[in-house]
Design an enzyme around this catalytic site. Structure first.
Site, mmCIF file in Angstrom:
data_model
loop_
_atom_site.group_PDB
_atom_site.id
_atom_site.type_symbol
_atom_site.label_atom_id
_atom_site.label_comp_id
_atom_site.label_asym_id
_atom_site.label_seq_id
_atom_site.Cartn_x
_atom_site.Cartn_y
_atom_site.Cartn_z
ATOM 1 N N GLY A 154 -6.890 34.270 -12.079
ATOM 2 C CA GLY A 154 -6.459 33.208 -11.179
ATOM 3 C C GLY A 154 -6.031 33.715 -9.824
ATOM 4 N N PHE A 155 -5.593 34.964 -9.747
ATOM 5 C CA PHE A 155 -5.188 35.507 -8.443
ATOM 6 C C PHE A 155 -6.403 36.047 -7.702
ATOM 7 C CE2 PHE A 155 -3.454 38.561 -5.441
ATOM 8 C CZ PHE A 155 -2.406 37.838 -4.896
ATOM 9 N N ASP A 156 -7.212 36.828 -8.423
ATOM 10 C CA ASP A 156 -8.425 37.379 -7.804
ATOM 11 C C ASP A 156 -9.640 36.691 -8.423
ATOM 12 O OD1 ASP A 156 -10.161 38.820 -6.314
ATOM 13 O OD2 ASP A 156 -9.761 40.763 -7.241
ATOM 14 N N ASN A 159 -0.037 25.302 -11.262
ATOM 15 C CA ASN A 159 -1.454 25.483 -10.946
ATOM 16 C C ASN A 159 -2.249 24.259 -11.388
ATOM 17 O OD1 ASN A 159 -4.198 26.256 -11.327
ATOM 18 N ND2 ASN A 159 -3.650 27.374 -13.193
ATOM 19 N N ALA A 160 -2.957 23.658 -10.418
ATOM 20 C CA ALA A 160 -3.865 22.545 -10.758
ATOM 21 C C ALA A 160 -5.195 22.783 -10.050
ATOM 22 C CB ALA A 160 -3.243 21.228 -10.319
ATOM 23 N N MET A 161 -5.623 24.065 -10.049
ATOM 24 C CA MET A 161 -6.741 24.465 -9.187
ATOM 25 C C MET A 161 -8.090 23.897 -9.637
ATOM 26 S SD MET A 161 -4.989 26.297 -7.118
ATOM 27 C CE MET A 161 -6.089 27.251 -6.103
ATOM 28 N N ASN A 164 -12.286 31.056 -21.082
ATOM 29 C CA ASN A 164 -11.161 30.165 -20.791
ATOM 30 C C ASN A 164 -11.461 28.764 -21.315
ATOM 31 O OD1 ASN A 164 -9.247 28.480 -19.672
ATOM 32 N ND2 ASN A 164 -9.053 29.687 -17.796
ATOM 33 N N SER A 173 -7.596 25.822 -20.004
ATOM 34 C CA SER A 173 -7.123 25.219 -18.754
ATOM 35 C C SER A 173 -7.028 23.707 -18.891
ATOM 36 C CB SER A 173 -8.077 25.575 -17.605
ATOM 37 O OG SER A 173 -7.689 24.842 -16.461
ATOM 38 N N ASN A 221 -6.958 21.845 -16.343
ATOM 39 C CA ASN A 221 -7.416 21.319 -15.051
ATOM 40 C C ASN A 221 -8.914 21.010 -15.002
ATOM 41 O OD1 ASN A 221 -4.790 21.578 -13.989
ATOM 42 N ND2 ASN A 221 -5.124 23.781 -13.760
HETATM 43 C C1 LIG Z 1 -2.358 29.460 -8.996
HETATM 44 C C2 LIG Z 1 -2.772 29.908 -10.366
HETATM 45 C C3 LIG Z 1 -4.114 29.948 -10.694
HETATM 46 C C4 LIG Z 1 -4.530 30.356 -11.961
HETATM 47 N N1 LIG Z 1 -5.851 30.393 -12.248
HETATM 48 C C5 LIG Z 1 -6.250 30.799 -13.470
HETATM 49 C C6 LIG Z 1 -7.636 30.902 -13.775
HETATM 50 O O1 LIG Z 1 -8.507 30.653 -12.938
HETATM 51 N N2 LIG Z 1 -7.986 31.301 -15.025
HETATM 52 C C7 LIG Z 1 -7.049 31.609 -15.996
HETATM 53 O O2 LIG Z 1 -7.437 31.967 -17.119
HETATM 54 N N3 LIG Z 1 -5.722 31.556 -15.716
HETATM 55 C C8 LIG Z 1 -5.316 31.161 -14.492
HETATM 56 N N4 LIG Z 1 -3.976 31.102 -14.206
HETATM 57 C C9 LIG Z 1 -3.001 31.468 -15.262
HETATM 58 C C10 LIG Z 1 -2.529 32.912 -15.099
HETATM 59 O O3 LIG Z 1 -3.561 33.824 -15.408
HETATM 60 C C11 LIG Z 1 -1.348 33.217 -16.048
HETATM 61 O O4 LIG Z 1 -1.738 32.998 -17.370
HETATM 62 C C12 LIG Z 1 -0.159 32.355 -15.772
HETATM 63 O O5 LIG Z 1 0.135 32.361 -14.397
HETATM 64 C C13 LIG Z 1 1.070 32.802 -16.588
HETATM 65 O O6 LIG Z 1 1.393 34.141 -16.339
HETATM 66 P P1 LIG Z 1 2.635 34.541 -15.362
HETATM 67 O O7 LIG Z 1 3.842 34.014 -16.036
HETATM 68 O O8 LIG Z 1 2.575 36.041 -15.311
HETATM 69 O O9 LIG Z 1 2.351 33.887 -14.032
HETATM 70 C C14 LIG Z 1 -3.548 30.690 -12.939
HETATM 71 C C15 LIG Z 1 -2.196 30.665 -12.595
HETATM 72 C C16 LIG Z 1 -1.802 30.275 -11.335
HETATM 73 C C17 LIG Z 1 -0.329 30.243 -11.006
#
Ligand SMILES: Cc1cc2nc3c(=O)[nH]c(=O)nc-3n(C[C@H](O)[C@H](O)[C@H](O)COP(=O)(O)O)c2cc1C
Length: 193
Positions: A69-71, A117-119, A179, A182, A184
């Site tokens: 989700g970050f990269d 996150n609601a991307m 995945n 999600s 979303n």
């Molecule tokens: C802005 C954002 C976008 C994310 N996009 C994805 C994604 O594309 N795919 C995915 O499997 N998880 C995505 N996640 C979930 C993160 O990988 C992670 O599981 C989640 O942020 C919880 O971990 P943390 O407590 O370390 O943030 C996203 C999270 C955030 C905040």
């Protein structure tokens, strides 16, 4: 090196997604001029025999990795090493590029110290990401590829998206995540059945 506490107040004046793109622009610099970031990697990357693990035939130099989700588009692989991560999970990547949900779709909850996150799997699609990964291959830290189906792909055809993605990335990813959690992408979690 400027400490995070010094730049955080300025980043927090921006919309969360704009702040993300600003940081991404900076970390993409690691691809243009890799050697400029070597001192940064030397300072931040933690490796020690007690942290090292062999898993799936891959060496993880430290056990703290970056979640998906970050990269999303694999633009910051070297940058993630500079931040100290022992592995990076890129994506979620879908077969075709897609815009994701309408903005705003990322919400900062300051009191709770969290991000909502609601991307909706916004990403540049598998071909661009494959091309980018192949330029960085072989990697010095393991790369996980997190894959998802396109929003327009019907659930009955989802398997075809996953096999296409696995075939595209099979020689590049060190591990894969499918995945289906999600909230979303409408109906995605029904695939868990
Ligand atoms: C802005 C954002 C976008 C994310 N996009 C994805 C994604 O594309 N795919 C995915 O499997 N998880 C995505 N996640 C979930 C993160 O990988 C992670 O599981 C989640 O942020 C919880 O971990 P943390 O407590 O370390 O943030 C996203 C999270 C955030 C905040």
């Amino acid at each position: 090196m400027i400490p995070y506490s010094a730049i955080k107040p300025y980043l927090f004046k921006l919309q969360p997604e704009s702040a993300h793109h600003l940081v991404e622009t900076f970390l993409r610099g690691t691809n243009i001029c890799p050697s400029a970031y070597n001192p940064w990697i030397e300072n931040h990357f933690v490796s020690h025999d007690s942290l090292k693990q062999e898993l799936f035939g891959r060496t993880f130099l430290n056990p703290v990795g970056l979640g998906a989700g970050f990269d999303k588009n694999a633009t910051m692989i070297r940058g993630m090493q500079a931040l100290g991560f022992g592995f990076t999970e890129i994506g979620t990547v879908t077969p075709q590029p897609q815009e994701g949900n309408p903005k705003p779709r990322m919400f900062r909850h300051i009191k709770e110290e969290s991000i909502q996150n609601a991307m909706g799997f916004n990403n540049e699609g598998m071909y661009k990401v494959q091309h980018r990964l192949s330029k960085r291959f072989p990697f010095t830290t393991p790369i996980g590829v997190n894959i998802g189906k396109n929003k327009v792909t019907e659930d009955k055809d989802a398997v075809s998206d996953y096999t296409t993605l696995l075939n595209t990335f099979k020689d590049l990813g060190d591990y894969f995540v499918i995945n289906i959690s999600s909230p979303n992408t409408p109906g995605l979690r029904d695939l868990q059945n």
